[in-house]
Design a protein around this motif. Structure first.
Motif, PDB file in Angstrom:
ATOM      1  N   VAL A  21       0.848  -1.196   0.000  1.00 50.34           N
ATOM      2  CA  VAL A  21       0.000   0.000   0.000  1.00 50.34           C
ATOM      3  C   VAL A  21       0.884   1.246   0.000  1.00 50.34           C
ATOM      4  CG1 VAL A  21      -1.612   1.359   1.400  1.00 50.34           C
ATOM      5  CG2 VAL A  21      -1.996  -1.096   1.078  1.00 50.34           C
ATOM      6  N   MET A  22       1.896   1.262   0.866  1.00 45.26           N
ATOM      7  CA  MET A  22       2.790   2.431   0.949  1.00 45.26           C
ATOM      8  C   MET A  22       3.556   2.629  -0.349  1.00 45.26           C
ATOM      9  SD  MET A  22       4.206   2.149   4.810  1.00 45.26           S
ATOM     10  CE  MET A  22       4.823   3.837   4.773  1.00 45.26           C
ATOM     11  N   ALA A  23       4.066   1.541  -0.922  1.00 48.71           N
ATOM     12  CA  ALA A  23       4.826   1.642  -2.171  1.00 48.71           C
ATOM     13  C   ALA A  23       3.948   2.177  -3.295  1.00 48.71           C
ATOM     14  CB  ALA A  23       5.418   0.286  -2.537  1.00 48.71           C
ATOM     15  N   ARG A  24       2.736   1.658  -3.388  1.00 45.30           N
ATOM     16  CA  ARG A  24       1.815   2.109  -4.429  1.00 45.30           C
ATOM     17  C   ARG A  24       1.527   3.602  -4.278  1.00 45.30           C
ATOM     18  NH1 ARG A  24      -2.778  -1.000  -3.541  1.00 45.30           N
ATOM     19  NH2 ARG A  24      -1.441  -2.758  -3.980  1.00 45.30           N
ATOM     20  N   TYR A  25       1.271   4.023  -3.058  1.00 46.46           N
ATOM     21  CA  TYR A  25       0.982   5.428  -2.773  1.00 46.46           C
ATOM     22  C   TYR A  25       2.152   6.332  -3.174  1.00 46.46           C
ATOM     23  CZ  TYR A  25      -0.019   9.664  -0.131  1.00 46.46           C
ATOM     24  OH  TYR A  25      -0.221  10.972   0.230  1.00 46.46           O
ATOM     25  N   GLN A  26       3.387   5.829  -2.962  1.00 44.40           N
ATOM     26  CA  GLN A  26       4.578   6.618  -3.264  1.00 44.40           C
ATOM     27  C   GLN A  26       5.064   6.443  -4.698  1.00 44.40           C
ATOM     28  OE1 GLN A  26       7.701   6.379  -0.120  1.00 44.40           O
ATOM     29  NE2 GLN A  26       6.175   5.199   1.015  1.00 44.40           N
ATOM     30  N   GLY A  27       4.424   5.578  -5.473  1.00 39.68           N
ATOM     31  CA  GLY A  27       4.854   5.338  -6.846  1.00 39.68           C
ATOM     32  C   GLY A  27       6.139   4.540  -6.923  1.00 39.68           C
ATOM     33  N   ILE A  28       6.364   3.692  -5.958  1.00 40.38           N
ATOM     34  CA  ILE A  28       7.579   2.875  -5.880  1.00 40.38           C
ATOM     35  C   ILE A  28       7.256   1.487  -6.421  1.00 40.38           C
ATOM     36  CG2 ILE A  28       9.216   1.810  -4.267  1.00 40.38           C
ATOM     37  CD1 ILE A  28       8.784   4.277  -2.455  1.00 40.38           C
ATOM     38  N   PRO A  29       8.130   0.906  -7.234  1.00 42.77           N
ATOM     39  CA  PRO A  29       7.867  -0.423  -7.793  1.00 42.77           C
ATOM     40  C   PRO A  29       7.644  -1.470  -6.695  1.00 42.77           C
ATOM     41  CG  PRO A  29       9.781   0.567  -8.846  1.00 42.77           C
ATOM     42  CD  PRO A  29       9.406   1.466  -7.706  1.00 42.77           C
ATOM     43  N   ALA A  30       6.766  -2.421  -6.963  1.00 40.84           N
ATOM     44  CA  ALA A  30       6.419  -3.466  -5.989  1.00 40.84           C
ATOM     45  C   ALA A  30       7.637  -4.280  -5.561  1.00 40.84           C
ATOM     46  CB  ALA A  30       5.343  -4.369  -6.562  1.00 40.84           C
ATOM     47  N   ALA A  31       8.634  -4.412  -6.442  1.00 48.39           N
ATOM     48  CA  ALA A  31       9.835  -5.188  -6.108  1.00 48.39           C
ATOM     49  C   ALA A  31      10.577  -4.597  -4.905  1.00 48.39           C
ATOM     50  CB  ALA A  31      10.765  -5.260  -7.310  1.00 48.39           C
ATOM     51  N   ALA A  32      10.396  -3.311  -4.661  1.00 49.14           N
ATOM     52  CA  ALA A  32      11.061  -2.668  -3.527  1.00 49.14           C
ATOM     53  C   ALA A  32      10.556  -3.219  -2.198  1.00 49.14           C
ATOM     54  CB  ALA A  32      10.855  -1.153  -3.581  1.00 49.14           C
ATOM     55  N   VAL A  33       9.323  -3.701  -2.179  1.00 46.16           N
ATOM     56  CA  VAL A  33       8.744  -4.250  -0.950  1.00 46.16           C
ATOM     57  C   VAL A  33       9.533  -5.465  -0.494  1.00 46.16           C
ATOM     58  CG1 VAL A  33       6.707  -5.399   0.015  1.00 46.16           C
ATOM     59  CG2 VAL A  33       6.455  -3.310  -1.353  1.00 46.16           C
ATOM     60  N   ASP A  34       9.762  -6.399  -1.411  1.00 48.91           N
ATOM     61  CA  ASP A  34      10.505  -7.604  -1.035  1.00 48.91           C
ATOM     62  C   ASP A  34      11.931  -7.288  -0.618  1.00 48.91           C
ATOM     63  OD1 ASP A  34       8.370  -9.357  -1.381  1.00 48.91           O
ATOM     64  OD2 ASP A  34       8.774  -9.597  -3.521  1.00 48.91           O
ATOM     65  N   ARG A  35      12.561  -6.339  -1.290  1.00 42.61           N
ATOM     66  CA  ARG A  35      13.931  -5.949  -0.897  1.00 42.61           C
ATOM     67  C   ARG A  35      13.945  -5.365   0.509  1.00 42.61           C
ATOM     68  NH1 ARG A  35      14.172  -4.039  -6.202  1.00 42.61           N
ATOM     69  NH2 ARG A  35      13.848  -1.897  -5.506  1.00 42.61           N
ATOM     70  N   ALA A  36      12.963  -4.518   0.811  1.00 39.79           N
ATOM     71  CA  ALA A  36      12.905  -3.896   2.142  1.00 39.79           C
ATOM     72  C   ALA A  36      12.657  -4.945   3.220  1.00 39.79           C
ATOM     73  CB  ALA A  36      11.832  -2.815   2.172  1.00 39.79           C
ATOM     74  N   LEU A  37      11.751  -5.878   2.962  1.00 42.10           N
ATOM     75  CA  LEU A  37      11.479  -6.937   3.937  1.00 42.10           C
ATOM     76  C   LEU A  37      12.716  -7.797   4.182  1.00 42.10           C
ATOM     77  CD1 LEU A  37       7.932  -7.958   2.699  1.00 42.10           C
ATOM     78  CD2 LEU A  37       8.480  -7.017   4.966  1.00 42.10           C
ATOM     79  N   GLU A  38      13.431  -8.085   3.116  1.00 43.45           N
ATOM     80  CA  GLU A  38      14.657  -8.873   3.249  1.00 43.45           C
ATOM     81  C   GLU A  38      15.714  -8.128   4.065  1.00 43.45           C
ATOM     82  OE1 GLU A  38      17.994 -10.714   0.272  1.00 43.45           O
ATOM     83  OE2 GLU A  38      15.901 -10.779  -0.395  1.00 43.45           O
ATOM     84  N   ARG A  39      15.840  -6.834   3.831  1.00 47.55           N
ATOM     85  CA  ARG A  39      16.852  -6.037   4.544  1.00 47.55           C
ATOM     86  C   ARG A  39      16.655  -6.052   6.050  1.00 47.55           C
ATOM     87  NH1 ARG A  39      19.796  -1.739   1.525  1.00 47.55           N
ATOM     88  NH2 ARG A  39      21.406  -2.414   2.928  1.00 47.55           N
ATOM     89  N   VAL A  40      15.388  -6.128   6.484  1.00 42.62           N
ATOM     90  CA  VAL A  40      15.104  -6.105   7.924  1.00 42.62           C
ATOM     91  C   VAL A  40      14.801  -7.503   8.472  1.00 42.62           C
ATOM     92  CG1 VAL A  40      14.314  -3.711   7.872  1.00 42.62           C
ATOM     93  CG2 VAL A  40      12.641  -5.576   7.674  1.00 42.62           C
ATOM     94  N   ASP A  41      15.055  -8.528   7.667  1.00 43.65           N
ATOM     95  CA  ASP A  41      14.899  -9.924   8.072  1.00 43.65           C
ATOM     96  C   ASP A  41      13.470 -10.231   8.529  1.00 43.65           C
ATOM     97  OD1 ASP A  41      15.810 -12.519   8.379  1.00 43.65           O
ATOM     98  OD2 ASP A  41      16.438 -12.225  10.458  1.00 43.65           O
ATOM     99  N   LEU A  42      12.511  -9.835   7.704  1.00 45.55           N
ATOM    100  CA  LEU A  42      11.112 -10.047   8.046  1.00 45.55           C
ATOM    101  C   LEU A  42      10.371 -10.829   6.958  1.00 45.55           C
ATOM    102  CD1 LEU A  42       9.379  -9.313  10.481  1.00 45.55           C
ATOM    103  CD2 LEU A  42       8.732  -7.207   9.328  1.00 45.55           C
ATOM    104  N   THR A  43      11.095 -11.359   5.987  1.00 46.22           N
ATOM    105  CA  THR A  43      10.475 -12.057   4.868  1.00 46.22           C
ATOM    106  C   THR A  43       9.624 -13.236   5.331  1.00 46.22           C
ATOM    107  OG1 THR A  43      12.304 -11.392   3.441  1.00 46.22           O
ATOM    108  CG2 THR A  43      10.934 -13.191   2.658  1.00 46.22           C
ATOM    109  N   ASP A  44      10.127 -14.020   6.265  1.00 44.45           N
ATOM    110  CA  ASP A  44       9.412 -15.223   6.701  1.00 44.45           C
ATOM    111  C   ASP A  44       8.058 -14.924   7.328  1.00 44.45           C
ATOM    112  OD1 ASP A  44      11.536 -16.720   5.805  1.00 44.45           O
ATOM    113  OD2 ASP A  44      12.369 -17.107   7.791  1.00 44.45           O
ATOM    114  N   ARG A  45       7.899 -13.781   7.951  1.00 43.59           N
ATOM    115  CA  ARG A  45       6.642 -13.432   8.619  1.00 43.59           C
ATOM    116  C   ARG A  45       5.862 -12.351   7.880  1.00 43.59           C
ATOM    117  NH1 ARG A  45       6.083 -14.410  14.148  1.00 43.59           N
ATOM    118  NH2 ARG A  45       3.959 -13.774  13.698  1.00 43.59           N
ATOM    119  N   SER A  46       6.293 -12.020   6.666  1.00 42.51           N
ATOM    120  CA  SER A  46       5.678 -10.913   5.940  1.00 42.51           C
ATOM    121  C   SER A  46       4.242 -11.171   5.533  1.00 42.51           C
ATOM    122  CB  SER A  46       6.514 -10.555   4.709  1.00 42.51           C
ATOM    123  OG  SER A  46       6.531 -11.645   3.794  1.00 42.51           O
ATOM    124  N   GLY A  47       3.813 -12.432   5.498  1.00 41.76           N
ATOM    125  CA  GLY A  47       2.444 -12.758   5.141  1.00 41.76           C
ATOM    126  C   GLY A  47       1.481 -12.734   6.319  1.00 41.76           C
TER     127      GLY A  47
END
Length: 187
Positions: free
Chosen positions: A85-111
């Motif tokens: 939602v935040m990425a869409r609002y800011q016009g940021i590509p959806a791929a940035a979401v996965d990169r950000a989640l990975e950077r903070v080690d939250l991928t496993d619980r992101s769902g």
């Protein structure tokens, strides 16, 4: 606030590419200062320049990422969907979401729904949201708040890595050890 000064006689300069530690005890005005620099509250007097513009200027805000106080997200959306939602609002590509989640080690619980996150996970998601769009300036207010010791170490490593990659980080903390460990300069 009435006769009480929240911030008075503050002067600081943050250099590009550094981690600047804004140190002070709880209630000293650190968060209020950051809110002023982000254009979220207006000072009664004084001046500031952020990325060459007045605080809150859209041109500068678009080049910044911030986490001030506790992160606020939709409780029933997953962490990933909140960032989408935040990425869409800011016009940021959806791929940035996965990169950000990975950077903070939250991928496993992101769902998982945000409401099920621990305080530390909520803090990590807040930092992930600040990282969307690879901002030049990252403003982090007590970014290790709520993290366990391993999470604190991970967050400190991430902040140092971001600076090494050219991002500027303005970090507020009341923990002297934290700023001594990762900051280039402290005020």
């Amino acid at each position: 606030y009435g006769d009480q000064f929240a911030v008075n006689d503050v002067s600081l300069t943050v250099r590009r590419g550094e981690v600047y530690g804004f140190l002070g005890p709880n209630g000293a005005g650190k968060t209020t200062t950051l809110r002023m620099l982000l254009g979220l509250v207006r000072p009664t007097r004084g001046s500031a320049t952020v990325l060459g513009a007045p605080p809150g200027d859209p041109a500068a805000v678009g080049r910044m990422g911030a986490l001030v106080e506790g992160p606020g997200f939709y409780p029933y959306l997953s962490g990933r969907d909140n960032l989408r939602v935040m990425a869409r609002y800011q016009g940021i590509p959806a791929a940035a979401v996965d990169r950000a989640l990975e950077r903070v080690d939250l991928t496993d619980r992101s769902g998982d729904a945000f409401r099920t996150y621990s305080l530390g996970m909520k803090q990590r998601l807040g930092v992930a949201s600040a990282l969307l769009g690879a901002p030049e300036l990252l403003v982090l207010d007590e970014p290790t708040n709520g993290l366990d010791p391993a999470g604190m170490a991970d967050m400190r490593r991430l902040i140092v890595e971001l600076a090494r990659q050219g991002q500027t980080v303005l970090l507020s903390s009341h923990l002297l050890g934290e700023v001594q460990e990762i900051c280039d300069r402290v005020g």
